[in-house]
Write a protein that holds these residues in place. Sequence first.
Motif, short mmCIF file in Angstrom:
data_model
loop_
_atom_site.label_atom_id
_atom_site.label_comp_id
_atom_site.label_asym_id
_atom_site.label_seq_id
_atom_site.Cartn_x
_atom_site.Cartn_y
_atom_site.Cartn_z
N TRP A 51 0.86 -1.46 -0.15
CA TRP A 51 0.16 -0.36 -0.24
C TRP A 51 0.95 1.15 -0.26
CZ3 TRP A 51 -5.64 0.55 0.64
CH2 TRP A 51 -6.15 -0.94 0.91
N GLN A 52 1.89 1.57 -0.81
CA GLN A 52 2.89 2.39 -0.54
C GLN A 52 1.55 3.30 -1.74
OE1 GLN A 52 3.86 -0.01 -1.97
NE2 GLN A 52 5.97 -0.89 -0.22
N GLY A 53 2.12 4.62 -0.92
CA GLY A 53 0.98 5.91 -1.47
C GLY A 53 0.46 6.39 -0.56
N ARG A 54 -0.66 6.25 -0.98
CA ARG A 54 -1.82 7.03 0.19
C ARG A 54 -3.00 5.80 0.67
NH1 ARG A 54 -4.03 9.49 4.12
NH2 ARG A 54 -4.83 11.71 3.97
N VAL A 55 -3.89 6.17 1.91
CA VAL A 55 -4.30 5.05 2.15
C VAL A 55 -5.72 6.15 2.72
CG1 VAL A 55 -5.36 3.11 3.82
CG2 VAL A 55 -2.91 3.24 3.02
N LEU A 56 -6.46 5.31 2.12
CA LEU A 56 -7.70 6.22 2.51
C LEU A 56 -8.65 5.50 3.07
CD1 LEU A 56 -8.91 9.09 -0.47
CD2 LEU A 56 -7.50 9.17 1.81
N ALA A 57 -9.96 5.60 4.37
CA ALA A 57 -10.69 4.95 4.00
C ALA A 57 -11.86 5.46 4.03
CB ALA A 57 -10.74 4.12 6.49
N GLY A 58 -12.87 4.54 3.44
CA GLY A 58 -14.42 4.94 3.64
C GLY A 58 -15.15 4.63 4.64
N PRO A 59 -16.25 4.68 4.62
CA PRO A 59 -17.10 3.65 5.01
C PRO A 59 -17.85 2.52 5.02
CG PRO A 59 -19.08 4.38 3.12
CD PRO A 59 -17.19 4.88 3.33
N SER A 60 -18.26 1.67 6.16
CA SER A 60 -18.04 0.00 4.67
C SER A 60 -17.12 -1.17 5.36
CB SER A 60 -19.48 -0.48 5.01
OG SER A 60 -20.85 0.67 5.95
N SER A 109 -9.66 12.96 1.70
CA SER A 109 -10.59 12.77 3.32
C SER A 109 -11.91 12.56 2.58
CB SER A 109 -10.92 14.25 4.16
OG SER A 109 -10.95 13.93 5.41
N VAL A 110 -12.38 11.12 3.39
CA VAL A 110 -13.78 10.63 2.73
C VAL A 110 -14.96 11.19 4.12
CG1 VAL A 110 -14.74 8.74 2.41
CG2 VAL A 110 -12.37 8.87 1.23
N ASP A 111 -15.90 11.29 3.70
CA ASP A 111 -16.88 11.93 4.66
C ASP A 111 -17.79 10.06 5.06
OD1 ASP A 111 -18.92 11.51 3.04
OD2 ASP A 111 -19.32 13.35 3.38
N GLU A 112 -18.66 10.06 5.82
CA GLU A 112 -19.64 9.48 6.27
C GLU A 112 -20.12 8.77 5.13
OE1 GLU A 112 -22.89 9.30 9.80
OE2 GLU A 112 -20.92 11.02 10.33
N ASP A 113 -20.87 8.83 3.97
CA ASP A 113 -21.35 8.24 2.81
C ASP A 113 -20.51 7.69 2.15
OD1 ASP A 113 -23.96 8.81 3.90
OD2 ASP A 113 -23.15 11.33 3.55
N GLY A 114 -18.86 8.11 2.21
CA GLY A 114 -18.29 7.82 1.64
C GLY A 114 -17.94 8.81 -0.18
N VAL A 115 -18.02 10.24 0.16
CA VAL A 115 -17.88 11.56 -0.43
C VAL A 115 -16.35 12.27 -0.65
CG1 VAL A 115 -18.08 13.81 -0.78
CG2 VAL A 115 -20.13 12.60 -0.71
N ILE A 116 -15.26 12.36 -1.14
CA ILE A 116 -14.23 12.12 -1.63
C ILE A 116 -14.32 13.47 -1.54
CG2 ILE A 116 -11.65 11.82 -2.28
CD1 ILE A 116 -13.26 8.87 -3.19
#
Length: 286
Positions: A51-60, A109-116
């Motif tokens: 996972w080199q680069g950037r990791v973003l966590a979304g919902p569920s 960044s990512v919000d609760e709904d998965g919007v980036i």
Amino acid sequence: MPGPSSTLTARYGLAPVYPCDTLGDLYLFEHSTPTAGTFVWGESYQIGAGWQGRVLAGPSGWMFSITTGGELRLLHYNGTNWDSIEGSEYKVLGQGWSYTAANTRYRISVDEDGVIYTLDTLGNLKAHYYNFATQQWAVQGALLDTGLTQYNAIVATSRGVVYARTAAGAMWRYYIDFWSGATAKWIKPAAQVTTGWQKLKNLSSPGGEVFYAVNSSNGNLVWYRYNPVTKVWTNNKIIGSGWNSEQDVVVQSNACSRFPASTACNSFGPQDGGAVITRLNQVKKN
């Protein structure tokens, strides 16, 4: 839909926290008290590599990976392993996502709904929404605001809520009001919410206007909470130590919420009948 509640809930009873080290190894740590912010943890284990680069966590369990070459990938972790998406472990959503360098990695960044949400170096704040149910981009590059050159980082903390940080460490709260009238409105802050965040890195949120961040001075993982109804700020609880060497620390973006669980995104996609798309289209400037 009703507005945010003063009551904060954790729909799973915990918050999945995903630290990624400099080698690209991805782990899952279970924080047991995301609504209270105490130093209590459950299981932890490695769930990925490379996972080199950037990791973003979304919902569920939905995760985004940005490679060092700018490729945006979508993956889904089901709690045990990675699901197949169209016959592959990941789906490529696009190219040119330049958010892996030191001066840009905290501008997404990512919000609760998965919007980036992205904030480019010219000060343009944009929203991008990939519909997990239809496997299609529903909103791309919706321009929410311009001229925000005073900020060097953003963090989405609830449905349509984006905090922006100045170089001096002040946090300003922007949000979409989609409950007060028939049409959603983009609300700009009149004053800063808090200060002193200049030494914090790896800003992330499990939803519900809760914040996780790493203190770059001592490696402590710290927790904050803001109640948008009572406007009460809960400051700086230490919930971990030894987090300074992680490349990324992100939290599942809908582990907490102030909205009804029946409208939340889940492993199969959004559950609110396209309301996310509607409100983004109502507030965009382009």
